[in-house]
Write a protein that holds these residues in place. Sequence first.
Motif, mmCIF file in Angstrom:
data_model
loop_
_atom_site.group_PDB
_atom_site.id
_atom_site.type_symbol
_atom_site.label_atom_id
_atom_site.label_comp_id
_atom_site.label_asym_id
_atom_site.label_seq_id
_atom_site.Cartn_x
_atom_site.Cartn_y
_atom_site.Cartn_z
ATOM 1 N N ARG A 176 13.977 25.540 23.909
ATOM 2 C CA ARG A 176 12.633 25.281 24.467
ATOM 3 C C ARG A 176 12.092 26.515 25.178
ATOM 4 N N ALA A 177 12.934 27.178 25.963
ATOM 5 C CA ALA A 177 12.501 28.371 26.705
ATOM 6 C C ALA A 177 12.077 29.485 25.752
ATOM 7 N N ALA A 178 12.712 29.559 24.595
ATOM 8 C CA ALA A 178 12.367 30.584 23.606
ATOM 9 C C ALA A 178 11.069 30.251 22.876
ATOM 10 N N GLY A 179 10.631 28.997 22.984
ATOM 11 C CA GLY A 179 9.399 28.593 22.314
ATOM 12 C C GLY A 179 9.526 28.545 20.806
ATOM 13 N N ILE A 180 10.725 28.256 20.334
ATOM 14 C CA ILE A 180 10.981 28.212 18.894
ATOM 15 C C ILE A 180 11.685 26.908 18.549
ATOM 16 N N ASP A 181 11.731 26.628 17.265
ATOM 17 C CA ASP A 181 12.551 25.532 16.748
ATOM 18 C C ASP A 181 13.577 26.137 15.816
ATOM 19 N N ILE A 182 14.829 25.736 15.992
ATOM 20 C CA ILE A 182 15.865 26.153 15.054
ATOM 21 C C ILE A 182 15.634 25.380 13.766
ATOM 22 N N LYS A 183 15.559 26.110 12.657
ATOM 23 C CA LYS A 183 15.269 25.512 11.355
ATOM 24 C C LYS A 183 16.490 25.602 10.433
ATOM 25 N N PRO A 184 16.520 24.741 9.405
ATOM 26 C CA PRO A 184 17.604 24.864 8.425
ATOM 27 C C PRO A 184 17.645 26.274 7.836
ATOM 28 N N LYS A 185 18.845 26.752 7.600
ATOM 29 C CA LYS A 185 19.143 28.075 7.024
ATOM 30 C C LYS A 185 19.011 29.227 8.029
ATOM 31 N N ASP A 186 18.620 28.939 9.278
ATOM 32 C CA ASP A 186 18.510 29.992 10.294
ATOM 33 C C ASP A 186 19.874 30.557 10.662
ATOM 34 N N THR A 187 19.846 31.785 11.156
ATOM 35 C CA THR A 187 20.954 32.362 11.900
ATOM 36 C C THR A 187 20.571 32.252 13.366
ATOM 37 N N VAL A 188 21.477 31.734 14.186
ATOM 38 C CA VAL A 188 21.218 31.545 15.613
ATOM 39 C C VAL A 188 22.133 32.481 16.389
ATOM 40 N N LEU A 189 21.511 33.416 17.126
ATOM 41 C CA LEU A 189 22.271 34.368 17.935
ATOM 42 C C LEU A 189 22.278 33.877 19.377
ATOM 43 N N LEU A 190 23.443 33.934 20.020
ATOM 44 C CA LEU A 190 23.605 33.415 21.377
ATOM 45 C C LEU A 190 23.865 34.570 22.343
ATOM 46 N N HIS A 191 22.824 34.937 23.098
ATOM 47 C CA HIS A 191 22.961 36.010 24.093
ATOM 48 C C HIS A 191 23.550 35.424 25.366
ATOM 49 N N MET A 192 24.756 35.865 25.712
ATOM 50 C CA MET A 192 25.453 35.375 26.900
ATOM 51 C C MET A 192 25.599 36.466 27.966
#
Length: 179
Positions: free
Chosen positions: A60-76
Amino acid sequence: MGDHSGTHVDAPLHFDERPEAKGIDEVPLENFFTEAVCLDLSHKKLKSDISISDLEVAERAAGIDIKPKDTVLLHMDFYRRTQGTDAYITDFPGLTKKSATSLGEKGITMFGVEAVSPGRPGRNNFEVHHVCRDMGFTHMEGLVNLDKLVGLGRFRFIGFPLKIRGGSGSPICAVAWVE
């Protein structure tokens, strides 16, 4: 050079003991050229679990929706906090079975972390690898510079592996192509 050194991707063969599990040379190249998003989890304490709620809040904070086939990067913010110390090997935040499953339910192609593993050492890490096996996606480890992608919205991820016959993983050169 090992196939799991530096910035690399795990092939299904790494976490799936079945004879039909694919080596890195059998994974379709389009899995490594995808739309992508980066979620900001830099507030997570070292040695903590990343929950479903953490992922939802970051999305939500990123203002995006994760979609099918996406690559999701997790900045920790893990690399900056631990690189060059013994903590780099053990103190990372990580996904749990439930949070990895929630990513898988979105139909992602893969996710990536800065750490040496996607889940906390021990049971969580074992379970996260098995979620990848059971849900048909994979993950990258050892990513850097994810802080530069936070807040950019959607972008293109490129991270082609070496074609190592029967390899359980491969080093990659991870690139974010931002318009």
